[in-house]
Design a protein around this motif. Structure first.
Motif, mmCIF file in Angstrom:
data_model
loop_
_atom_site.group_PDB
_atom_site.id
_atom_site.type_symbol
_atom_site.label_atom_id
_atom_site.label_comp_id
_atom_site.label_asym_id
_atom_site.label_seq_id
_atom_site.Cartn_x
_atom_site.Cartn_y
_atom_site.Cartn_z
ATOM 1 N N UNK A 98 0.862 -1.114 0.017
ATOM 2 C CA UNK A 98 -0.047 0.049 -0.092
ATOM 3 C C UNK A 98 0.829 1.363 -0.121
ATOM 4 N N UNK A 99 2.008 1.133 0.688
ATOM 5 C CA UNK A 99 2.843 2.585 0.750
ATOM 6 C C UNK A 99 3.566 2.756 -0.706
ATOM 7 N N UNK A 100 3.536 1.693 -1.828
ATOM 8 C CA UNK A 100 4.116 2.148 -3.064
ATOM 9 C C UNK A 100 2.934 3.010 -3.698
ATOM 10 N N UNK A 101 1.596 2.237 -3.437
ATOM 11 C CA UNK A 101 0.433 2.986 -4.183
ATOM 12 C C UNK A 101 0.308 4.506 -3.847
ATOM 13 N N UNK A 102 0.430 4.552 -2.261
ATOM 14 C CA UNK A 102 0.478 6.246 -1.842
ATOM 15 C C UNK A 102 1.515 7.085 -2.454
ATOM 16 N N UNK B 80 -6.147 8.238 -6.613
ATOM 17 C CA UNK B 80 -6.583 7.283 -5.700
ATOM 18 C C UNK B 80 -7.815 6.720 -6.057
ATOM 19 N N UNK B 81 -8.304 5.547 -5.966
ATOM 20 C CA UNK B 81 -9.630 4.877 -6.262
ATOM 21 C C UNK B 81 -10.589 4.826 -5.034
ATOM 22 N N UNK B 82 -11.738 5.719 -5.105
ATOM 23 C CA UNK B 82 -12.695 5.771 -4.262
ATOM 24 C C UNK B 82 -13.811 4.906 -4.293
ATOM 25 N N UNK B 83 -14.339 4.078 -3.550
ATOM 26 C CA UNK B 83 -15.461 3.488 -3.837
ATOM 27 C C UNK B 83 -16.480 3.409 -2.667
ATOM 28 N N UNK B 84 -17.760 3.202 -2.821
ATOM 29 C CA UNK B 84 -18.915 3.201 -1.736
ATOM 30 C C UNK B 84 -18.924 1.749 -1.313
ATOM 31 N N UNK B 85 -18.719 1.611 -0.019
ATOM 32 C CA UNK B 85 -19.063 0.397 0.550
ATOM 33 C C UNK B 85 -20.177 0.388 1.608
ATOM 34 N N UNK C 109 -9.163 2.538 -1.804
ATOM 35 C CA UNK C 109 -8.594 1.047 -2.273
ATOM 36 C C UNK C 109 -6.879 1.313 -1.709
ATOM 37 N N UNK C 110 -6.539 0.924 -0.712
ATOM 38 C CA UNK C 110 -5.028 1.119 -0.428
ATOM 39 C C UNK C 110 -4.001 1.051 -1.345
ATOM 40 N N UNK C 111 -4.271 -0.119 -2.167
ATOM 41 C CA UNK C 111 -3.131 -0.738 -2.932
ATOM 42 C C UNK C 111 -3.401 -0.326 -4.620
ATOM 43 N N UNK C 112 -4.403 0.273 -4.720
ATOM 44 C CA UNK C 112 -4.883 0.464 -6.258
ATOM 45 C C UNK C 112 -4.613 2.131 -6.492
#
Length: 382
Positions: free
Chosen positions: A175-179, A210-215, A325-328
């Protein structure tokens, strides 16, 4: 009686009576005696009526006195009850006011916390406002478990995320790479061409976000029990096609000697070994459900299967909250200068290099310009 005028009878004067008796015949004397008897009888009747009227008046007087005393007691009791009731309502009103004041105070505190949360969300990422988030479809699956766990529900989100042409989704193992890629915002990707992809054609600037989703954060499901449908489970593994097993079950449960009836429909539940049987008539399913388990003849063998009620569920309330999504990472602005496979390889090579802030890539999906696609997100259970 004070005078003769007030008497009921009129008596002759002594002299008159003696004169009549002296001058009259015996028959006249007897007649006079009979008349006196009649007067005495009438006088006795009048006396009896007066006595009865007197007793009635006395009884009525006693009744009125008792009614007056009872009314007085009733009025005193009503006064006491009125005072008690007034005190009760005053206490109830006081408690209601106290409760209302407490609720108003709690409401103010919650409204303040809600406003602070909204402001904090806007400060952290103003571009990810809720109206701009994509529409999703969710898939929910229930879990049949022990009685003490009936309030538990397994919820598996299946989010479909639209991808426009000239964009890509890249998922990193960490996840730190994606951030780090998101924080850099813009990246310059060197695009090579030629058969071996060794000749440099151009450089492309792509944007990372970042990729935001509604959960779902809260879920309410209304359940209704079907009156003509049963759920058959604990089926044996016979190694035969599903359609053949459905035929055998329909054949067994359509016979009245087995407690069944005409079958309207039969089907396997998605991703399960359970079968749903629906009968044409009401009244067939309930006796089978009451039995719970029964021996079913399938082919040449008998197997113990479980029969349960079939519940239909409808989502009555669904509350969603944004989730990142922490890694995407979403890459956009990708020019259409290479083939789909070549562009995918080029992007993966670029973002795997640690010298450019990247890291090990777990998955990458690329959509060329002029096309559209849908990315499916599922909850990571690893």
């Amino acid at each position: 009686m004070d005078s003769e005028e007030d008497s009921f009878i009129q008596l002759s004067q002594p002299g008159e009576l003696e004169g009549d008796a002296a001058d009259g015949t015996p028959a006249q004397i007897r007649q006079e005696i009979e008349r006196c008897k009649e007067l005495c009888s009438a006088l006795e009747q009048d006396r009896a009526k007066l006595q009865a009227a007197k007793e009635a008046v006395e009884q009525r007087t006693r009744d009125l006195r008792e009614e007056g005393e009872l009314l007085h007691k009733t009025l005193e009791q009503q006064k006491i009850l009125s005072r008690d009731e007034e005190e009760y309502w005053q206490m109830d009103i006081f408690l209601a006011k106290e409760e209302r004041n407490g609720l108003n105070l709690e409401k103010q505190v919650l409204e303040k916390k809600l406003e602070e949360a909204r402001q904090r969300f806007r400060r952290e990422d103003p571009v990810t406002m809720l109206p701009a988030l994509p529409e999703k479809k969710m898939v929910f699956k229930g879990l049949v478990t022990n009685k003490e766990d009936v309030n538990k529900l397994i919820l598996t989100p299946l989010v479909r995320y639209p991808l426009l042409g000239g964009s890509a989704l890249i998922t990193f193992e960490k996840a730190e790479v994606a951030q780090r890629i998101i924080d850099m915002k813009e990246h310059v990707v060197e695009l090579s061409c030629g058969e071996e992809l060794e000749e440099l054609c151009c450089k492309a600037r792509v944007q990372a976000a970042s990729v935001e989703l509604l959960l779902p954060s809260a879920l309410e499901i209304g359940l209704t029990r079907s009156s003509r449908t049963i759920l058959v489970s604990d089926l044996p593994s016979l190694g035969i096609p599903e359609e053949a097993l459905l035929d055998k079950l329909e054949l067994f449960f359509s016979k009245t000697k087995n407690g069944g009836g005409e079958v309207e429909s039969r089907e396997f539940l998605d991703n399960s070994s359970q079968v749903v049987l629906t009968f044409v008539q009401d009244g067939v399913a309930e006796p089978l459900i009451a039995r719970g388990r029964m021996q079913v003849l399938i082919g040449k063998g008998k197997y113990d299967i479980k029969i349960s009620p079939y519940m239909n569920g409808d989502v009555t309330d669904l509350q969603l909250q944004p989730s990142r999504c922490p890694q995407t990472v979403l890459l956009s602005g990708i020019p259409d200068v290479l083939g789909e496979e070549a562009m995918r390889d080029t992007l993966e090579i670029h973002f795997q290099k640690t010298s450019r802030g990247g890291g090990e890539v777990d998955a990458l999906a690329y959509v060329p310009a002029g096309r559209q696609a849908v990315a499916v997100f599922t909850q990571d259970v690893g």
